[in-house]
Design a protein around this motif. Structure first.
Motif, short mmCIF file in Angstrom:
data_model
loop_
_atom_site.label_atom_id
_atom_site.label_comp_id
_atom_site.label_asym_id
_atom_site.label_seq_id
_atom_site.Cartn_x
_atom_site.Cartn_y
_atom_site.Cartn_z
N PHE A 118 29.82 54.33 54.23
CA PHE A 118 29.30 54.85 52.71
C PHE A 118 29.40 53.79 51.94
N ALA A 119 30.24 52.67 52.32
CA ALA A 119 30.56 51.31 51.38
C ALA A 119 29.06 50.89 51.02
N GLY A 120 28.67 50.56 52.41
CA GLY A 120 27.18 49.98 52.48
C GLY A 120 26.15 50.88 51.68
N LYS A 121 26.14 52.09 51.91
CA LYS A 121 25.17 52.87 51.53
C LYS A 121 25.05 52.79 49.87
N LEU A 122 26.41 53.18 49.44
CA LEU A 122 26.58 52.80 47.94
C LEU A 122 26.19 51.64 47.48
N ALA A 123 26.49 50.42 48.24
CA ALA A 123 26.08 49.18 47.72
C ALA A 123 24.50 49.11 47.60
N LYS A 124 23.70 49.63 48.64
CA LYS A 124 22.28 49.64 48.66
C LYS A 124 21.76 50.44 47.37
N MET A 125 22.26 51.77 47.32
CA MET A 125 21.97 52.66 46.10
C MET A 125 22.15 51.83 44.70
N LEU A 126 23.24 51.04 44.65
CA LEU A 126 23.38 50.62 43.13
C LEU A 126 22.54 49.40 42.91
N GLU A 127 22.16 48.64 44.32
CA GLU A 127 21.39 47.32 44.06
C GLU A 127 19.84 47.89 43.46
N LYS A 128 19.50 49.23 44.22
CA LYS A 128 18.17 49.91 43.67
C LYS A 128 17.99 50.06 42.17
N GLU A 129 19.19 50.37 41.75
CA GLU A 129 19.40 50.66 40.24
C GLU A 129 19.67 49.58 39.52
N GLY A 130 19.54 48.48 40.04
CA GLY A 130 19.79 47.17 39.06
C GLY A 130 21.07 46.36 39.08
N HIS A 131 22.05 47.09 39.91
CA HIS A 131 23.58 46.44 39.79
C HIS A 131 23.60 45.39 40.79
N THR A 132 24.78 44.57 40.63
CA THR A 132 25.11 43.52 41.81
C THR A 132 26.50 43.53 42.49
N PRO A 133 26.32 44.73 43.41
CA PRO A 133 27.69 44.94 43.84
C PRO A 133 28.30 43.87 44.88
N LEU A 134 29.80 43.87 44.95
CA LEU A 134 30.29 43.03 45.88
C LEU A 134 31.35 43.95 46.68
#
Length: 520
Positions: A118-134
């Protein structure tokens, strides 16, 4: 959705029996409520939730809103739908971001619940929305948990902070704290902390999770729960709420074959909203949780809004306008057809998309028999053609078709069927793109079609009698023989390959097609 399959079948059957009645008596309502109670208990929904749910449904079903309704059965279905939405959380709740970056999101849950994925899925979703997750690897207990998160981060294209090898080495609280500081230094606006789980709830697990929470002061604590663990989901959720507390719930493994009671229980029991639903193993298989849409899926009422959103994210509007223009000017080619198929594949599994249509719960076998690989086979045939052949299929003679069949690993019959289907579909789509209503083989004239458009085809040729016999029985036999002797319509799927007879599209299909082409 597979998890709610049995519950959906039971409820649908209950309402089907209810619709046969013109007026509902208290006995009818009691019988319906009794069947709903059994269906929910069989689905592993927590007993307190079942009691509260059925009591509200019964009270409203016996009230004035049903007695004065034109269609009491439909009104009861509406009541059940509204109460399902209520126990699923009422309204959608989105992630809450911090006013000052970075937003810290901590994940909690038992081992095997799907936190790391889920951590990877959430990171990918947030990146699509313009965020820069770590991503922060703070699960240092489970063997190879850090390596798994590194692989997931690479697949998602996200940054990761993993200073410790894990496997029992390192201080997870320090890693979490340092991870937030690293994100602040490197200007990541979201931090996702993957914490350790256990096979069961214990004091050590709760203390570690609580210490991490105190150290990083997260904006969101998401409790990831396996939708397949049944009744124990409620006890686990309560334990985490008392030990760590969480702000939202993530349901994982909703594509499994479990009964799904956890999903219907956890939000109601804990009072915390479900924010995300994981619907598959792929990193794109994550959806924001909409209680109203989930209730509609359970009741087999479809989920058209999610389907439209997926289509909008996959289809390029400018490209759709180009295709519509090509259809209107009779220049739609197999090359364009290939591009459209590739855009459809971006939307994900065709079975999942078809399952979002209303009433598809009654066609489970047809959905199971649907071959997802057929699009790949069609694509292989088109890719085996030269550019000239794709743009002008009329040049395809016997030797060319044999070469294409060999190049794609298919048969000449498959190639012929695809070309024939493409020509028929192109004609039909051209008519739709121009605002007309086509005549569909096997269905007769469509409502709204031009008068006389198909009448000529249906006329008996002059000088040819309808029957040669004056005996009515012989005439019927001759007519039946003529039907059998008539050439059969081409069989196969919508793409022209083998596997059963193709069904003609309905008016609703044509309307959806027209919307996708940018003309609706």
């Amino acid at each position: 959705m597979a998890t709610f399959g049995t519950l959906s079948d039971r409820l649908t059957e209950t309402f089907r029996n209810l619709r046969k009645k013109g007026q509902l008596t208290p006995a009818d309502v009691d019988g319906t409520v009794r069947e709903i109670r059994r269906a929910l208990l069989d689905a592993d929904v927590a007993l307190p939730v079942v009691k509260e749910f059925t009591a509200k449904v019964r009270e409203r079903a016996l009230g004035d809103e049903v007695n004065r309704a034109l269609n009491p059965a439909q009104q009861v279905v509406q009541i059940v739908n509204e109460e399902l939405v209520a126990i699923l959380g009422g309204q959608q709740r989105r992630l809450q971001f911090a006013k000052t970056a970075p937003t810290v999101i901590m994940l909690a849950g038992l081992q095997g619940s799907g936190k790391t994925t889920f951590a990877g899925k959430l990171a990918k979703m947030l990146e699509k929305e313009g965020h820069t997750p770590l991503l922060v690897a703070a699960d240092l207990q489970r063997p190879n948990a850090v390596n798994q998160l590194q692989v997931v981060a690479q697949q998602a294209g996200a940054a990761i902070y993993a200073p410790q090898p894990g496997n029992g080495v390192g201080d997870p609280v320090k890693v979490a704290r340092d991870g937030v500081e690293t994100a602040r230094r490197q200007q990541h606006d979201v931090v996702i902390i993957d914490t350790a789980g256990r096979l069961g709830v214990d004091a050590e697990l709760m203390k570690q999770a609580s210490d991490i929470r105190k150290a990083v002061d997260p904006d969101e604590v998401l409790f990831v729960i396996d939708a397949m663990i049944g009744q124990d989901a409620v006890n686990t959720a309560k334990a985490f709420q008392e030990g760590v507390d969480f702000t939202g719930v993530v349901l994982s493994k909703l594509d499994g074959d479990a009964r799904g009671g956890a999903a219907l229980s956890v939000a109601s029991v804990t009072g915390r909203p479900i924010i995300f639903a994981s619907t598959g193993e792929g990193l794109d298989d994550l959806e924001p949780f909409h209680p109203d849409r989930m209730a509609s899926r359970i009741l087999d009422l479809g989920d058209i809004m999610t389907l439209i959103e997926q289509a909008q994210s996959a289809f390029d509007e400018a490209e759709a306008m180009k295709v519509a223009e090509k259809l209107a000017t009779d220049s739609f080619t197999l090359e364009d057809f290939l591009e459209q198929m590739q855009q459809m594949k971006k939307m994900g599994s065709m079975k999942k998309m078809l399952g979002m249509l209303p009433g598809m719960g009654q066609m489970k076998q047809q959905l199971e028999d649907f071959d997802e690989k057929e699009i790949d086979r069609t694509e292989a045939i088109i890719r085996s053609m030269t550019l000239a052949e794709r743009r002008n299929p009329k040049v395809l003679n016997g030797s060319r078709r044999l070469r294409i069949a060999r190049g794609s690993g298919m048969t000449v019959t498959d190639v012929n069927a695809l070309v024939n289907r493409f020509e028929q579909a192109a004609k039909m789509m051209k008519t739709v793109a121009r605002g007309g209503v086509p005549n569909i083989p096997g269905m007769g004239p469509m409502p709204g079609a031009r008068p006389g458009a198909s009448a000529k085809r249906g006329k008996q040729p002059k000088g040819r009698p309808a029957s040669r016999s004056g005996n009515p029985a012989k005439r019927a036999a001759e007519a039946a023989g003529a039907v059998e002797a008539a050439p059969a319509a081409p069989t196969g799927s919508g793409f022209g390959l083998g596997g059963g007879g193709a069904k003609a599209p309905t008016e609703a299909d044509l309307a959806e097609l027209q919307k996708l082409l940018g003309k609706g």
